[in-house]
Design an enzyme around this catalytic site. Structure first.
Site, mmCIF file in Angstrom:
data_model
loop_
_atom_site.group_PDB
_atom_site.id
_atom_site.type_symbol
_atom_site.label_atom_id
_atom_site.label_comp_id
_atom_site.label_asym_id
_atom_site.label_seq_id
_atom_site.Cartn_x
_atom_site.Cartn_y
_atom_site.Cartn_z
ATOM 1 N N CYS A 47 0.800 -1.231 0.000
ATOM 2 C CA CYS A 47 0.000 0.000 0.000
ATOM 3 C C CYS A 47 0.835 1.284 0.000
ATOM 4 C CB CYS A 47 -0.937 0.031 1.212
ATOM 5 S SG CYS A 47 -1.624 -1.578 1.661
ATOM 6 N N CYS A 50 1.588 3.683 -3.126
ATOM 7 C CA CYS A 50 0.608 4.657 -3.622
ATOM 8 C C CYS A 50 0.188 5.654 -2.539
ATOM 9 C CB CYS A 50 -0.652 3.945 -4.119
ATOM 10 S SG CYS A 50 -0.379 3.072 -5.659
ATOM 11 N N HIS A 51 0.024 5.166 -1.316
ATOM 12 C CA HIS A 51 -0.569 6.033 -0.288
ATOM 13 C C HIS A 51 0.464 6.750 0.587
ATOM 14 C CE1 HIS A 51 -4.606 4.526 -1.184
ATOM 15 N NE2 HIS A 51 -4.072 3.322 -1.267
ATOM 16 N N MET A 88 -7.521 1.627 -7.657
ATOM 17 C CA MET A 88 -7.281 0.833 -6.448
ATOM 18 C C MET A 88 -7.441 -0.648 -6.818
ATOM 19 S SD MET A 88 -6.944 0.593 -3.049
ATOM 20 C CE MET A 88 -7.413 -0.550 -1.737
ATOM 21 N N HIS A 327 5.594 11.298 -11.068
ATOM 22 C CA HIS A 327 5.724 9.851 -10.910
ATOM 23 C C HIS A 327 6.701 9.290 -11.944
ATOM 24 C CE1 HIS A 327 4.348 6.049 -9.227
ATOM 25 N NE2 HIS A 327 4.301 5.590 -10.463
ATOM 26 N N HIS A 370 -0.192 7.442 -16.680
ATOM 27 C CA HIS A 370 0.824 6.504 -16.184
ATOM 28 C C HIS A 370 1.596 5.965 -17.388
ATOM 29 C CE1 HIS A 370 2.718 3.162 -14.136
ATOM 30 N NE2 HIS A 370 2.352 3.684 -12.978
#
Ligand code: DHE
Length: 548
Positions: A47, A50-51, A88, A327, A370
């Site tokens: 996780c 991303c978070h 997600m 990113h 992306h």
């Protein structure tokens, strides 16, 4: 009164600031220490990317307790189980997390996030090992492998990379690395292969050895994604650089031994709000071909750093205000311009690496661009373009990249069209290829995540959305057990074949499917018990020379 004393009463000192007591708070879910540690491990593995470690959000939403408690346990549990079309993953229904693990994670994110320890020079030096010293290495290539056409393939969950022959499909070596190697990069000479694990372990592999293997290794933090080497003329193979997510910093290392030379923290202020951020993670890094510089993309503060590596003692850095949540990205076909997705902002920032300045920020009209490194091709109407797909929807966006020949289109969104579905991660073509490949590995539908869309470049127009063919890659692999995802197209050295990873669960069969770029027919299925969870593939020449 002295002026200093006069100011005293209005100053809030650290001692006076009200902080909540650490420890259990009202409403905290009950968790044993064992459960907490298991959940913490899953969080960092699955996780945090991303978070964020401190859960302040980036590609994924922020998950600080004020927010998670508002959402509540049931909502969190359902979200983790089923995922969302916005990117997600469906951790529960895909079988990647069990029901008990989903329950654990839903409870875990209701608690305050623990901050991991720092990782500086003493820790790096402790972890640093030169396994074969430069003077003990071969002085010429000792094997008969065509190393220029090797594919370095990440075997994610087994913590290895496989070096697969781009012509014969033979696995020449399987090398132990850190966990879930994120990317492979080559030294400018093409001799050394550098890989970095999610756990921030770097392996430097000598492709000249009789059997290519690790000659040096180091850990640069506890969580990382990027590695690169100096490519400017006169500085070939001199330095390597690794960026980490935790601690938020980058380190420049000796290019022959990985000795850590300089660590630079990226903590600081967000470019626009000018507020402090404790966790500005280093996302992609590329090496400039026009200047002796590394291009370091700092996610949360939205800054692109052009780090001049000619004098590490008197380090010069150009700091470009770009956009938050930088990113991944890559160069245009001339290698002069670098395009990077500010993914959670739906934008692409473009830097001129010759003049060291921002030339534009383009909104892609899609959700969460992306690109991987993106795809460069010559559009029949718009001229040279760079393409990205999106994590959050099925669109592909084209940005004009030719300020000389097609000035009207340069640094503008010139077209968007639809591919297979949301959940795309990577897009690829090759100079001279007539095909543009778009994957969708994170789409919750097995049919979509198991296939790839291919567009015919020659038949693209300005008006109609181009049609695409669907290649059923998972079906071609013959794997029926599990829900494998097709991820990351990569070309061989000649640009005649495109390879796809069929990425299954750790205990299930995976494969690599090779497609003929001209005919779009299946050419080869590479299967081997050692091919556990293959994800990224990096052809030595294409990576060394930034061909994509
Ligand atoms: Fe990646 C590239 C970060 C999830 C496979 N990924 C990158 C880069 C970054 C990044 C910063 C660019 C590196 C560079 O060019 O220097 N990736 C992250 C995340 O933070 C994220 C979203 C969540 C996470 O927890 O890591 C994430 N990435 C994934 C995956 O789930 C993938 C599919 C498998 C895995 O390893 O976990 C994955 N990422 C890749 C690959 C590339 C990549 C194969 C390189 C693509 C290329 O062609 O250059």
């Amino acid at each position: 009164d002295t002026p200093a004393a006069a100011y005293e009463p209005s100053m809030t000192t650290l001692a006076e600031i009200q902080v909540e007591l650490p420890g259990r708070k009202p409403g905290d879910p009950v968790m044993t220490a064992d459960e907490f540690n298991t959940a913490k491990k899953i969080y960092f593995q699955r996780c945090a990317g991303c978070h964020g470690v401190l859960r302040k959000g980036a590609t994924g939403k922020p998950l600080t307790p004020d927010i998670t408690r508002e959402l509540g346990y049931d909502h969190l549990n359902a979200f983790i189980t089923y995922g969302s079309p916005a990117g997600m993953p469906n951790w529960g229904t895909s079988g990647e997390l069990s029901e008990e693990q989903v329950d654990l994670m839903a409870r875990y994110v209701l608690l305050e996030p623990p901050a991991p320890p720092e990782f500086g020079m003493p820790e790096m030096k402790d972890s640093w090992k030169v396994i074969v010293a430069p003077e003990d290495r071969p002085t010429q290539k000792m094997n008969d492998i065509d190393i220029t056409n090797l594919m370095s393939v990440t075997l994610r969950d087994s913590g290895q990379v496989a070096l697969i022959d781009g012509a014969t499909y033979e696995i020449h070596a399987v090398i132990d690395t850190g966990y879930a190697v994120h990317i492979s990069r080559l030294s400018a000479s093409g001799r050394y292969l550098f890989v970095i694990g999610r756990d921030a372990k770097v392996n430097m592999i000598d492709l000249w050895m009789e059997k290519p293997d690790t000659v040096a290794e180091i850990k640069v933090g506890s969580e990382a994604r990027s590695i690169e080497t100096s490519k400017f003329e006169g500085w070939e193979d001199k330095y390597a650089i690794a960026g980490s997510y935790w601690p938020p910093q980058y380190v420049i290392m000796d290019g022959e031994t990985l000795e850590p030379l300089k660590i630079v923290s990226t903590r600081g202020n967000v470019y626009d709000e000018q507020t402090y951020h404790p966790e500005p993670r280093v996302a992609s890094i590329v090496a400039s071909h026009y200047n002796p510089e590394f291009i370091v993309n700092v996610k949360e503060t939205g800054k692109i750093l052009l780090v001049d590596y000619t004098d590490l003692k008197n380090l010069k850095t150009v700091e470009i205000e770009a956009e938050r949540f930088l990113h991944d990205g890559g160069f245009d076909s001339t290698h002069r311009y670098f395009l990077v997705a500010a993914n959670a902002r739906g934008k692409v920032a473009i830097v001129d690496t010759k003049e060291d300045k921002l030339v534009g920020i383009v909104e892609t009209d899609g959700q969460t661009p992306h690109p991987g490194r993106g795809a460069n091709f010559n559009h029949p109407v718009f001229g040279p373009v760079w393409a990205t797909s999106h994590l959050g929807d099925e669109t592909v966006a084209l940005i004009g990249t030719d300020p000389e020949g097609h000035a009207d289109n340069a640094w503008k969104l010139v077209d968007t069209f639809y591919a297979l579905g949301g959940g795309s991660l990577f897009i690829k073509t090759y100079p001279g290829s007539n095909h543009l490949y778009v994957d969708a590995p994170l789409n919750p539908e097995a049919d979509i995540s198991g296939s790839v869309a291919v567009f015919n470049i020659d038949s693209m127009t300005a008006d109609a959305d181009p049609e695409f063919k669907v290649l059923p890659i998972v079906e071609w692999s013959g794997i029926t057990d599990g829900q494998p995802r097709v991820v990351q197209p990569e070309f061989n050295k000649e640009g005649t074949e495109v390879w796809f990873s069929v990425w299954n669960a750790k205990d299930k069969e995976s494969a690599i499917v090779v497609v003929d770029d001209k005919t779009l027919e299946l050419k080869q299925v590479i299967k081997d018990p050692r091919l556990i969870t293959p994800t990224g593939k990096f052809n030595v020449t294409n990576t060394q020379k930034d061909i994509y």
